[in-house]
Design a protein around this motif. Structure first.
Motif: not given
Length: 152
Positions: A6-7, A31-33, A45-46
């Motif tokens: 995430a980012s 990848d959760m965006g 996101f985190v």
């Protein structure tokens, strides 16, 4: 190994480079965006990514502007031991001494070459299961047991 990523908008570019490295190394990556550089709030996101790391007992790599925001959010989740690393030496010790399960990096403060070296080091370094490190990790886990709520 499965890796949750995430980012925020500041970390998207570096996250994509890290994702490519992890896939090249043979890891499964979720990848959760986010997926572009439109301004977003990091916690959106985190936070869900950290919950997923904890629930699935996998590792996570989170990238924001400097790394500290991700670590602050992630370390509020039971079962997360997030570290911020800015060089491979710290990444090695973060795995050997603390058995960290989340790596946080700063997309605005380190270049991709060193970031990829940090990720490679962190991913390929094992916990030193020696008595003193086990004792220290267990003490940190006891603090979590006392103050954090287990996920249901």
């Amino acid at each position: 190994m499965k890796i949750i990523m995430a980012s925020d908008h500041a970390g998207v570019a570096l996250k994509l480079e890290i994702k490519a490295l992890l896939l090249e190394m043979g890891h499964e990556v979720e990848d959760m965006g986010p997926y572009d550089t439109t301004a977003v709030d990091l916690s959106d996101f985190v936070y869900p990514a950290a919950i997923k790391v904890s629930q699935e007992n996998v590792r996570g790599i989170f990238v924001d502007g400097v790394g500290y925001g991700s670590a602050l959010i992630a370390n509020r989740i039971y079962g997360i031991d997030a570290v911020v690393c800015q060089d491979p030496f710290c990444a090695k010790l973060a795995r050997q001494h603390t058995d960290s399960n989340v790596l946080c990096l700063g997309g605005k403060i380190i270049g991709s070459a060193i970031a990829l070296d940090i990720v490679n080091t962190w991913m390929t370094t094992d916990f030193l299961a020696e008595e003193k490190y086990i004792r220290r990790v267990e003490k940190v886990k006891a603090i979590s047991e006392k103050h954090l709520v287990k996920l249901s």
